[in-house]
Scaffold this active site. Sequence first.
Site, short mmCIF file in Angstrom:
data_model
loop_
_atom_site.label_atom_id
_atom_site.label_comp_id
_atom_site.label_asym_id
_atom_site.label_seq_id
_atom_site.Cartn_x
_atom_site.Cartn_y
_atom_site.Cartn_z
N PRO A 2 11.63 13.25 -13.01
CA PRO A 2 10.56 13.82 -13.28
C PRO A 2 10.89 15.42 -13.71
CG PRO A 2 10.29 12.95 -11.10
CD PRO A 2 11.73 12.80 -11.49
N GLU A 3 10.33 15.88 -14.48
CA GLU A 3 10.60 17.07 -15.33
C GLU A 3 9.35 18.09 -14.90
OE1 GLU A 3 12.61 17.15 -19.04
OE2 GLU A 3 13.69 15.44 -18.61
#
Length: 273
Positions: A2-3
């Site tokens: 996840p960014e």
Amino acid sequence: MPELPEVETIKNELLPHIVGRRVNGVTLFWEGIVHQPSAREFCSRLIGQRLIGLARRGKYLIFSLTSGEVLVIHLKMTGSLLLKPALAEADKFVRAVICLDNGTEIHFRDPRKLGAVWLVEDNNSIVGRLGPEPLEAGFTPQLLAQRLANRTAPIKALLSDQTFIAGIGNMYADEALFAAGVHPLRSGGSLSSEEVERLHSTIQQVLWSAISNKGASVENYFRPDGTLGTAHFQFQVAHRLGGKLCPVCDTPIERIAVRHRGSYFCPECQPQP
Ligand SMILES: [Zn+2]
């Protein structure tokens, strides 16, 4: 992993379900997920507190509590936070469950056990060294230019360095560089002011677009309701292997390692340094 867009989506979608709620219970299925304080103290200090706010900084989620303390969560490679009804069965990858007074449970699911939680008085010890937020007003083309000046590191490495700029990782660095026509191995300081301006705008474009598509589900990313994001369907180069062609010029997309991270790019649209 996840960014920024994935963590921002999680924050937005958790927020209406958790703010104002009291923590009634905490169950740890794997104590190693608690980095600070001890697992026991973590549970006893968290139970009874109300969650009064939720914010994102870089890839971190920051829950503020009535005591003034903050609960900080990093999902690392494979973590997700799932909203479940009371007494929902936890699957074998759920490492921690937080039960709220409205019957909602937050399940921290993390197959690879790399995620982390902290309960601290001052979150600066955790997020204090992060670089600027790329979607905030203070992140201007001038600021990006200042930060890039004289840097010899590859631009791809700089964009995914959390102390250089917060929240961008492998996927969105590749997408922003492709859209700006900048090769991932160019040194930061070698970009012309025109290229810096273009990159500044493509960084913001790819992040906003991914947020509007609720994040990219390329590995283990789930939204809090368990559904997938669709941002990866918009990817031009990231994770496009196996003879996929550049959507602009039809040249096969290539992958090289930049500081040990796989980087996808078009050799025509992003000329060699
Ligand atoms: Zn191309």
